[in-house]
Design an enzyme around this catalytic site. Structure first.
Site, PDB file in Angstrom:
ATOM      1  N   ASP A 171     -12.198  -8.941   4.747  1.00  0.00           N
ATOM      2  CA  ASP A 171     -13.523  -8.922   4.104  1.00  0.00           C
ATOM      3  C   ASP A 171     -14.133 -10.320   4.089  1.00  0.00           C
ATOM      4  O   ASP A 171     -15.330 -10.494   4.302  1.00  0.00           O
ATOM      5  CB  ASP A 171     -13.433  -8.380   2.671  1.00  0.00           C
ATOM      6  CG  ASP A 171     -13.749  -6.890   2.590  1.00  0.00           C
ATOM      7  OD1 ASP A 171     -13.588  -6.196   3.621  1.00  0.00           O
ATOM      8  OD2 ASP A 171     -14.141  -6.420   1.508  1.00  0.00           O
TER       9      ASP A 171
ATOM     10  N   TYR B   4       0.826  -1.214   0.000  1.00  0.00           N
ATOM     11  CA  TYR B   4       0.000   0.000   0.000  1.00  0.00           C
ATOM     12  C   TYR B   4       0.858   1.262   0.000  1.00  0.00           C
ATOM     13  O   TYR B   4       0.432   2.300  -0.496  1.00  0.00           O
ATOM     14  CB  TYR B   4      -0.895   0.036   1.238  1.00  0.00           C
ATOM     15  CG  TYR B   4      -2.256  -0.587   1.064  1.00  0.00           C
ATOM     16  CD1 TYR B   4      -2.389  -1.865   0.539  1.00  0.00           C
ATOM     17  CD2 TYR B   4      -3.404   0.098   1.435  1.00  0.00           C
ATOM     18  CE1 TYR B   4      -3.630  -2.443   0.405  1.00  0.00           C
ATOM     19  CE2 TYR B   4      -4.658  -0.477   1.305  1.00  0.00           C
ATOM     20  CZ  TYR B   4      -4.764  -1.748   0.792  1.00  0.00           C
ATOM     21  OH  TYR B   4      -5.996  -2.319   0.657  1.00  0.00           O
TER      22      TYR B   4
ATOM     23  N   ASP C 215      -6.311  -6.809   4.128  1.00  0.00           N
ATOM     24  CA  ASP C 215      -7.464  -6.144   3.520  1.00  0.00           C
ATOM     25  C   ASP C 215      -8.423  -7.196   2.972  1.00  0.00           C
ATOM     26  O   ASP C 215      -9.631  -7.157   3.221  1.00  0.00           O
ATOM     27  CB  ASP C 215      -6.976  -5.214   2.396  1.00  0.00           C
ATOM     28  CG  ASP C 215      -8.124  -4.539   1.672  1.00  0.00           C
ATOM     29  OD1 ASP C 215      -9.041  -4.039   2.347  1.00  0.00           O
ATOM     30  OD2 ASP C 215      -8.106  -4.521   0.419  1.00  0.00           O
TER      31      ASP C 215
ATOM     32  N   ASP D 110      -3.222 -18.040   0.092  1.00  0.00           N
ATOM     33  CA  ASP D 110      -4.275 -18.700  -0.700  1.00  0.00           C
ATOM     34  C   ASP D 110      -4.951 -19.789   0.133  1.00  0.00           C
ATOM     35  O   ASP D 110      -6.173 -19.929   0.157  1.00  0.00           O
ATOM     36  CB  ASP D 110      -3.721 -19.251  -2.030  1.00  0.00           C
ATOM     37  CG  ASP D 110      -2.439 -20.064  -1.870  1.00  0.00           C
ATOM     38  OD1 ASP D 110      -1.839 -20.071  -0.768  1.00  0.00           O
ATOM     39  OD2 ASP D 110      -2.027 -20.700  -2.860  1.00  0.00           O
TER      40      ASP D 110
ATOM     41  N   LYS E 117       3.090 -15.333   1.928  1.00  0.00           N
ATOM     42  CA  LYS E 117       3.205 -16.048   0.649  1.00  0.00           C
ATOM     43  C   LYS E 117       4.694 -16.374   0.487  1.00  0.00           C
ATOM     44  O   LYS E 117       5.353 -15.978  -0.485  1.00  0.00           O
ATOM     45  CB  LYS E 117       2.664 -15.155  -0.482  1.00  0.00           C
ATOM     46  CG  LYS E 117       2.533 -15.833  -1.830  1.00  0.00           C
ATOM     47  CD  LYS E 117       1.437 -16.895  -1.898  1.00  0.00           C
ATOM     48  CE  LYS E 117       1.504 -17.637  -3.229  1.00  0.00           C
ATOM     49  NZ  LYS E 117       0.542 -18.768  -3.291  1.00  0.00           N
TER      50      LYS E 117
HETATM   51  C1  IPM Z   1     -10.336  -1.109   4.260  1.00  0.00           C
HETATM   52  C2  IPM Z   1     -10.627  -0.467   2.947  1.00  0.00           C
HETATM   53  C3  IPM Z   1      -9.503   0.487   2.604  1.00  0.00           C
HETATM   54  C4  IPM Z   1      -8.254  -0.339   2.427  1.00  0.00           C
HETATM   55  C5  IPM Z   1      -9.756   1.374   1.364  1.00  0.00           C
HETATM   56  C6  IPM Z   1     -11.036   2.164   1.501  1.00  0.00           C
HETATM   57  C7  IPM Z   1      -8.599   2.285   1.093  1.00  0.00           C
HETATM   58  O1  IPM Z   1     -10.837  -1.438   1.968  1.00  0.00           O
HETATM   59  O2  IPM Z   1     -10.171  -0.379   5.257  1.00  0.00           O
HETATM   60  O3  IPM Z   1     -10.252  -2.342   4.306  1.00  0.00           O
HETATM   61  O4  IPM Z   1      -8.000  -0.901   1.345  1.00  0.00           O
HETATM   62  O5  IPM Z   1      -7.488  -0.429   3.390  1.00  0.00           O
HETATM   63 MG    MG Z   2     -10.907  -3.412   2.710  1.00  0.00          MG
END
Ligand code: IPM
Ligand code: MG
Length: 361
Positions: A251, A141, A247, A223, A191
């Site tokens: 999710d 990032y 990230d 993975d 990885k």
């Molecule tokens: C998160 C989001 C952020 C990230 C975006 C909005 C920049 O997806 O906080 O997980 O990728 O870190």
């Molecule tokens: Mg995110």
């Protein structure tokens, strides 16, 4: 001692869920007797519209002087066509970098009354309680060089995946400490079969493990970790990983609980100050309609109390109140079954906030 807290409502549903959570914060400060001083500022799309920048210098300065920041959400369709470095998301990334919030804690907890909402079979997710510890200020990032250049008449895009030993060591130690206080198991995700940077990651995490004999450390390739999260999520206790893998995996973990609208997060600096925000986004499609679920932001206030304000009793009280409102059948639209039984009552953002407040009397 009065602790300063900066409130950044941001975009979309942010300005609806944040005031509800602030009311909860004020209530617990009163009840558990700690002094707070609130201020607010602009961030994200709203800040772009009013100042031209997603993170005005004044906002960053106020945040740096605060013990904790409560953020709603940033972004929305109005700003989607801006170049990467001018988008609302840069406001968030600028806060992470500017405040050195290197440790991102993302719990994925299944709330019993919502077990049906998961996309997995309920026996696979019953009592799920995972904590993802994501490195937040390094990795791909933020790595340099980055950009898009023209080479031999075609464009070439590139980013750099980089971690130094001290960056790996400090996030590993946060994760080991948390694991020691929970189930005692830590899974480091990398990885290392392909990327040198994550071979170093594995080495440094393994070395830190010597100081935490009470924690059982395992390693997994990313993975496989993604697959294991949906195959048998309860095998995990704490997961530690880099910025981009974190990230993505967070999710996945959030979806296991079936209720993105329920999940809080904390991003901490070395001195214990931090930024607290719901995991969900700005949800522009329901903004301004009193439909948004404020519970993730309220639970972010609980994390603030626990990790930055040294008020663990307040944190426990908020979390208990949230469990109680769910058990009593109150649901915002996002967590409400399509044909709810008579024991379920559908409520809006503000009413849900009032339910939590009443339990905190
Ligand atoms: C998160 C989001 C952020 C990230 C975006 C909005 C920049 O997806 O906080 O997980 O990728 O870190
Ligand atoms: Mg995110």
């Amino acid at each position: 001692m009065t602790q300063r807290i900066l409130v950044l409502p941001g975009d979309g549903i942010g300005p609806e869920v944040v005031p509800v959570a602030v009311a909860v914060l004020e209530r617990v400060a009163d009840r558990f007797d700690f002094a707070i001083e609130l201020d607010s500022a602009l961030v994200g799309g709203k800040a772009i519209d009013e100042t031209g920048s997603p993170l005005p210098p004044e906002t960053l300065a106020k945040a740096a002087e605060s013990r904790a920041v409560l953020l709603g959400a940033v972004g929305g369709p109005a700003w989607d066509d801006l170049p990467t470095l001018e988008r609302p998301e840069r406001g968030l990334l600028g806060l992470r970098a500017g405040l050195e919030l290197f440790a991102n804690l993302r719990p994925a907890i299944l709330f019993e009354p919502l077990a049906e909402a998961s996309s997995l079979k309920s026996e696979l997710v019953a009592n799920l309680d995972i904590l993802i510890v994501r490195e937040l200020t390094g990795g791909i990032y933020f790595g340099e060089p980055r950009g898009v250049e023209v080479v031999d008449n075609e464009r070439r895009g590139f980013n750099t995946y980089v971690y130094t030993e001290h960056e790996i060591d400090r996030i590993a130690r946060v994760a080991f400490d948390l694991a020691a206080r929970r189930g005692g198991r830590l899974c480091s995700v990398d990885k290392a079969n392909v990327l040198e940077v994550t071979q170093l990651w594995r080495e440094v995490v393994s070395a830190a493990a010597n100081d935490y004999p009470q924690v059982e450390l395992g390693h997994m390739y990313v993975d496989n970790a993604a697959m294991q999260l949906v195959r048998e999520p309860k095998q995990f206790d704490v997961i530690v990983t880099g910025n981009m893998f974190g990230d993505i995996l967070s999710d996945v973990a959030a979806m296991l609980t079936g209720s993105l609208g329920m999940l809080p997060s904390a991003s901490l600096a070395a001195d214990g100050s931090g930024l607290f925000e719901p995991v969900h986004g700005s949800a522009p499609d329901i903004a301004g309609q009193d439909k948004a679920n404020p519970l993730a932001t309220i639970l972010s206030v609980a994390m603030m109390c626990r990790y930055s304000l040294d008020a663990p009793d307040a944190a426990d009280a908020i979390e208990t109140a949230v469990h109680q409102v769910l058990a009593a059948g109150f649901r915002t639209a996002d967590i409400c079954p399509v044909s709810p039984g008579s024991d379920i009552q559908r409520v809006g953002t503000e009413a849900m906030g009032r339910c939590v407040l009443e339990l905190l009397e």
